[in-house]
Design a protein around this motif. Structure first.
Motif, mmCIF file in Angstrom:
data_model
loop_
_atom_site.group_PDB
_atom_site.id
_atom_site.type_symbol
_atom_site.label_atom_id
_atom_site.label_comp_id
_atom_site.label_asym_id
_atom_site.label_seq_id
_atom_site.Cartn_x
_atom_site.Cartn_y
_atom_site.Cartn_z
ATOM 1 N N MET A 34 0.931 -1.129 -0.136
ATOM 2 C CA MET A 34 -0.016 -0.032 -0.048
ATOM 3 C C MET A 34 0.864 1.195 0.015
ATOM 4 N N THR A 35 0.324 2.402 -0.612
ATOM 5 C CA THR A 35 1.144 3.479 -0.957
ATOM 6 C C THR A 35 0.319 4.725 -0.061
ATOM 7 N N HIS A 36 0.932 5.573 0.537
ATOM 8 C CA HIS A 36 0.273 6.625 1.146
ATOM 9 C C HIS A 36 1.243 7.869 0.967
ATOM 10 N N THR A 37 0.658 9.180 0.779
ATOM 11 C CA THR A 37 1.235 10.497 0.673
ATOM 12 C C THR A 37 1.029 11.128 1.950
ATOM 13 N N TYR A 38 2.048 11.793 2.521
ATOM 14 C CA TYR A 38 1.853 12.602 3.666
ATOM 15 C C TYR A 38 2.664 13.905 3.513
ATOM 16 N N THR A 82 6.040 10.256 0.110
ATOM 17 C CA THR A 82 5.243 9.137 -0.508
ATOM 18 C C THR A 82 5.930 7.777 0.050
ATOM 19 N N LEU A 83 4.946 7.281 0.859
ATOM 20 C CA LEU A 83 5.596 5.740 1.478
ATOM 21 C C LEU A 83 4.697 4.589 0.824
ATOM 22 N N THR A 84 5.751 3.639 0.829
ATOM 23 C CA THR A 84 4.864 2.378 0.237
ATOM 24 C C THR A 84 5.332 1.496 1.636
#
Length: 243
Positions: free
Chosen positions: A1-5, A42-44
């Motif tokens: 899963m990838t999220h942007t902070y 951006t973290l995976t």
């Protein structure tokens, strides 16, 4: 899963590298990509990680939070996140301006000469402001290009800008090639003022690089006024010379 902070507090490439290293060291994080200009990370990850866990991995200088779709957060300095009155945030800038004005006045006190006062003011302005930029010569271009159109288009310009300011300061103080120095002032500060005006109109919260990255100052109307004073002085001096 990838999220942007959103990550606030980053002001240079060193900050970017520090944030990337800290986040990459967290268990279950497989990839990290940090965008300094947009203050994003951006973290995976192979397993969900709470925002608090991410925050705990970072230095207190940085603040990380989930990016929302309704709010576009631009790059910001740590001081912008602190709930301080604007006057307190800008106190270093006002203090430096006060010292420059006082020094320029004392240099031309007896007899007072307005033209020499303005030349000394401009010379001291450039000399002092270039000094702060030299304190973090590597980090300054990254902050500067966030609002200066020429620095954004030509990255090398951000690297040479502190040297241009220092050279102009010496020219004004030593009374060498004053017309040329005035014309260059109109050009470089005119370009910067265009970028500052656009940032203010767009209501972007970014760090002003006028004092480099050593002092975290918000981009405000004070920055516009600061540039405008120098531009007006340059125009007045050119009129005196060629009028």
């Amino acid at each position: 899963m990838t999220h942007t902070y959103t990550v606030t507090g980053m002001t240079c490439n060193g900050c970017k590298a520090s944030v990337e290293k800290a986040l990459q060291a967290i268990d279950y994080v497989t990839n990290v990509s940090v965008d300094l200009e947009n203050a994003e990370a951006t973290l995976t990850m192979s397993k969900h990680i709470s925002t608090q866990q991410l925050q705990d991995a970072l230095s207190s200088k940085y603040t990380i939070q989930a990016k929302t779709q309704t709010k576009n957060v631009f790059a910001s300095a740590t001081s912008l996140e602190e709930e301080k009155p604007l006057v307190k945030q800008l106190f270093p800038l006002f203090l430096i301006f006060g010292y420059i004005i006082a020094a320029s006045f004392l240099l031309n006190f007896k007899p007072f000469n307005l033209s020499n006062f303005m030349l000394d003011f401009m010379g001291l302005f450039y000399s002092v402001f270039s000094f702060f930029k030299f304190l973090d010569l590597k980090g300054f271009p990254e902050s500067f290009k966030m609002y200066d159109p020429l620095a954004k288009a030509i990255p090398a310009y951000g690297w040479v800008y502190p040297f241009i300011e220092l050279a102009l300061g010496l020219l004004f103080l030593m009374r060498i090639q004053i017309p040329l120095a005035l014309l260059i002032t109109l050009v470089i500060l005119g370009i910067t003022t265009i970028g500052v005006t656009k940032s203010l109109l767009d209501k972007k919260t970014i760090q002003c690089a006028c004092l480099g990255t050593a002092l975290k100052l918000p981009m405000t109307k004070a920055t516009f006024i600061e540039n405008s004073i120098m531009i007006v002085m340059a125009i007045v001096m050119l009129i005196k010379i060629y009028g």
